[in-house]
Design an enzyme around this catalytic site. Sequence first.
Site, mmCIF file in Angstrom:
data_model
loop_
_atom_site.group_PDB
_atom_site.id
_atom_site.type_symbol
_atom_site.label_atom_id
_atom_site.label_comp_id
_atom_site.label_asym_id
_atom_site.label_seq_id
_atom_site.Cartn_x
_atom_site.Cartn_y
_atom_site.Cartn_z
ATOM 1 N N CYS A 156 0.823 -1.214 0.000
ATOM 2 C CA CYS A 156 0.000 0.000 0.000
ATOM 3 C C CYS A 156 0.853 1.259 0.000
ATOM 4 O O CYS A 156 0.725 2.127 -0.856
ATOM 5 C CB CYS A 156 -0.920 -0.003 1.216
ATOM 6 S SG CYS A 156 -2.625 -0.477 0.845
ATOM 7 N N GLU A 158 4.232 1.109 1.884
ATOM 8 C CA GLU A 158 5.442 0.766 2.617
ATOM 9 C C GLU A 158 6.695 1.118 1.811
ATOM 10 O O GLU A 158 6.682 1.115 0.592
ATOM 11 C CB GLU A 158 5.462 -0.732 2.953
ATOM 12 C CG GLU A 158 4.369 -1.173 3.895
ATOM 13 C CD GLU A 158 2.999 -1.270 3.252
ATOM 14 O OE1 GLU A 158 2.010 -1.349 3.991
ATOM 15 O OE2 GLU A 158 2.915 -1.262 2.002
#
Length: 518
Positions: A156, A158
């Site tokens: 998402c 990171e």
Amino acid sequence: MTKQKFFYATLVPYYKKDLAEGRITPEKAVELLECMWVAMAQFIDLYVSPTGGAFNEGYAHWEAVTIGGQTPNGNDATNELTYLFLQSKQEFPLNYPDLAARIHARSPERYMHEVALTIKEGSGFPKLINDEEVVPLLLSKGAKFEEAYDYAVSGCSEARMPNRDTFTSGCPYVNFAAAVEMVLHNGKMLLTGDEVIGLETGDPRDFKTWDEFWSAYLAQSTNFLKHAFIQQHVIVNLRPKHFATPLGSALHDLCMENCLDLHTPVIPGGIDMGYFELMGYGTVVDSLAAVKKLVFEDKRITMTELIEALKCNFEGKEAIRQMLLNAPKYGNNDPYVDSIAKEVDREALEFTRKYSKELGVHFDLRLVPFTSHVPFGKVVSASPNGRKAYTPLSDGSSASHGADVNGPTAVLLSNFNSKNYDYRERASRLLNIKFTPSCVVGEEGTQKLASFIRTWCDLRLWHLQFNIVNKETLLKAKKDPDKYRGLIVRVAGYSAYFCDLSPDLQDDIIARTEHSTI
């Protein structure tokens, strides 16, 4: 070697050579990139369990191509291929794979302009990751400069450093909105009846001060964190005994050097960046602010009146609900509520700073719900911010649905004001912003969007992503999906076809505040 470094160090020289010798044209290169998007998009990750599907709706499978950013020596990394990648995504907006654009203070104007143009296409690409926040945090956790500059985006939102980053286990999601409900019902939740699930912190109707209510909330939320950390400690130590990842280990230099599987809890030379998720941040903060303001300070309603209104899901209590909805709300650059948000954040950071070393696993605080704020909301009854029972919680570090009424810049400022920059135990905060197409129309709209992104970068916020779509379009797509099969929206740190989403998640995206000015 990261995708970022691979494309710059390997593909760019080949591209330049083929271009100079007439073997390729920019147009042909774009066509090849679009073929790559198609090939990667063919993979569909189906979740076996209903829970997995609810947490990650839209068939997310997490590949992310990273563009922009900086080279290992700290120079700007944009190049000819950067712009071809953006062009290919504009022309061929499949839902996968994802495209992430790293932004830093020296990102070129042309790059910012092309990023803004791509975002305006409305498919949610690219998501933005901020070097001004990510790089210093990676350095604080032990990375070298060349490693921190060369990170790649994963999942998402990171940031990963291949061959240095070693943490692989899934980590806990903590429903902090449930902690608020347990304060109001002395350790119980309405969904489960008389069973005491949390701590018995006392009947809130006996609380005389805000400090008593706040202390009860801290006790409930800390109890959640305690059990989440214990659970994660067990997972981290059991996982290598039952699972192995030979291919992933073979591709990791530190695993090969130490003859260890990547699931080993401690790999010499590695940097562990585990995490825990604070779920329902805006819901929690707005609920606490409403209780503090309306019950204890202004005394406009009593605790008894509040609890009774929540128990009946505001049936016949609309006047109370309207007071709650109009209480101070996170996302409006309001110091009153943003200070509460900062304390909620700080208490969670303090817990992980204190106990991570004791457990032998480092955990960072994240606000990245994927789509789990929807199922997490299904267990939480009506909340003091005016939210109806069992509806979605707020997502990531975004404001509660419809609560951000002072414009998108105020949302950025609330995010900035609620962060504790003196703690290194922090990680990604996922932030959704929805604009109407009319407010970014034309060259003026492109410039305004690029300036907004610059502001976000200057504030050192980790993540930002956009939906550029009218509410009316989403409502029509929900009603008549066959006519809108190609409509792509930004969900969490990924995009998905709107008509593939559950009605609950569709409603969640529809309910996000629609900003018509920047």
